[in-house]
Design a protein around this motif. Sequence first.
Motif, short mmCIF file in Angstrom:
data_model
loop_
_atom_site.label_atom_id
_atom_site.label_comp_id
_atom_site.label_asym_id
_atom_site.label_seq_id
_atom_site.Cartn_x
_atom_site.Cartn_y
_atom_site.Cartn_z
N PHE A 68 0.84 -1.19 0.00
CA PHE A 68 0.00 0.00 0.00
C PHE A 68 0.87 1.25 0.00
CE2 PHE A 68 -4.03 -1.84 2.26
CZ PHE A 68 -4.04 -2.88 1.35
N THR A 69 0.37 2.30 -0.63
CA THR A 69 1.09 3.57 -0.68
C THR A 69 0.13 4.71 -0.42
OG1 THR A 69 2.65 2.69 -2.31
CG2 THR A 69 2.55 5.08 -2.06
N ILE A 70 0.51 5.58 0.50
CA ILE A 70 -0.28 6.77 0.80
C ILE A 70 0.36 7.97 0.11
CG2 ILE A 70 -1.05 8.35 2.61
CD1 ILE A 70 -1.05 5.98 4.53
N SER A 71 -0.47 8.80 -0.48
CA SER A 71 0.01 10.02 -1.10
C SER A 71 -1.00 11.13 -0.87
CB SER A 71 0.24 9.82 -2.60
OG SER A 71 -0.97 9.49 -3.25
N ARG A 72 -0.60 12.34 -1.18
CA ARG A 72 -1.50 13.48 -1.00
C ARG A 72 -1.42 14.42 -2.16
NH1 ARG A 72 3.16 15.39 0.01
NH2 ARG A 72 3.79 17.29 1.03
N ASP A 73 -2.51 15.12 -2.39
CA ASP A 73 -2.60 16.19 -3.39
C ASP A 73 -2.87 17.45 -2.60
OD1 ASP A 73 -4.64 16.74 -6.38
OD2 ASP A 73 -3.33 18.07 -5.24
N ALA A 75 -2.78 20.60 -3.35
CA ALA A 75 -3.57 21.65 -3.99
C ALA A 75 -5.07 21.41 -3.86
CB ALA A 75 -3.18 21.78 -5.45
N ASN A 76 -5.44 20.13 -3.82
CA ASN A 76 -6.87 19.78 -3.80
C ASN A 76 -7.31 19.16 -2.48
OD1 ASN A 76 -7.75 20.46 -6.60
ND2 ASN A 76 -6.10 19.03 -7.10
N ASN A 77 -6.43 19.18 -1.48
CA ASN A 77 -6.77 18.62 -0.17
C ASN A 77 -7.31 17.20 -0.27
OD1 ASN A 77 -5.89 20.77 1.33
ND2 ASN A 77 -7.91 21.66 1.64
N ARG A 78 -6.59 16.37 -1.01
CA ARG A 78 -6.98 14.98 -1.13
C ARG A 78 -5.85 14.06 -0.71
NH1 ARG A 78 -11.37 12.98 -3.96
NH2 ARG A 78 -12.80 14.59 -4.74
N MET A 79 -6.22 12.97 -0.10
CA MET A 79 -5.27 11.94 0.27
C MET A 79 -5.68 10.66 -0.43
SD MET A 79 -4.26 10.53 4.08
CE MET A 79 -5.93 10.02 4.49
N TYR A 80 -4.69 9.87 -0.82
CA TYR A 80 -4.98 8.65 -1.54
C TYR A 80 -4.35 7.45 -0.84
CZ TYR A 80 -6.14 11.97 -5.21
OH TYR A 80 -6.68 13.01 -5.90
N LEU A 81 -4.97 6.31 -1.06
CA LEU A 81 -4.41 5.05 -0.60
C LEU A 81 -4.41 4.11 -1.81
CD1 LEU A 81 -3.35 3.26 1.71
CD2 LEU A 81 -5.71 2.49 2.06
N GLN A 82 -3.23 3.91 -2.38
CA GLN A 82 -3.08 2.97 -3.48
C GLN A 82 -2.81 1.60 -2.90
OE1 GLN A 82 -3.30 3.48 -6.97
NE2 GLN A 82 -3.27 1.25 -6.93
N MET A 83 -3.69 0.67 -3.21
CA MET A 83 -3.58 -0.69 -2.66
C MET A 83 -3.29 -1.66 -3.80
SD MET A 83 -6.77 -0.61 0.03
CE MET A 83 -8.01 -0.45 -1.25
N SER A 84 -2.24 -2.42 -3.64
CA SER A 84 -1.84 -3.40 -4.66
C SER A 84 -1.67 -4.76 -4.01
CB SER A 84 -0.53 -2.96 -5.31
OG SER A 84 -0.65 -1.68 -5.88
#
Length: 119
Positions: A68-73, A75-84
């Motif tokens: 899993f990888t956490i990232s953030r944007d 500029a748009n106040n978004r956080m992501y969780l990429q799950m593989s």
Amino acid sequence: QVQLVESGGGLVQAGGSLRLSCAASGRTFSTYIMGWFRQAPGKEREIVGRIVWSTGVTYYGDSVKGRFTISRDDANNRMYLQMSSLKPEDTAIYYCAADTFRSGTYEYWGQGTQVTVSS
């Protein structure tokens, strides 16, 4: 007040991938720690990982490290969780949360999004 809304959950086969999104609003998040948690039926909630918003430094729980990888944007106040490489044991409701004082206590939580991994 902080509002968090998760999206992107669904049904996926084992070995597949999914990306969750957490839309945050209400304040600037530059000083926050944001986290992803999950809770499976009959189990306690566990931390998936967290990110220090200002630096991008991440931490992951042992069960998801390397997958899993956490990232953030910012500029748009978004956080992501990429799950593989998803496994059936990853099936749970996934929540994003905000620790606005960096105290280790997450004061704000989203409503959660269901992730189901079939074998």
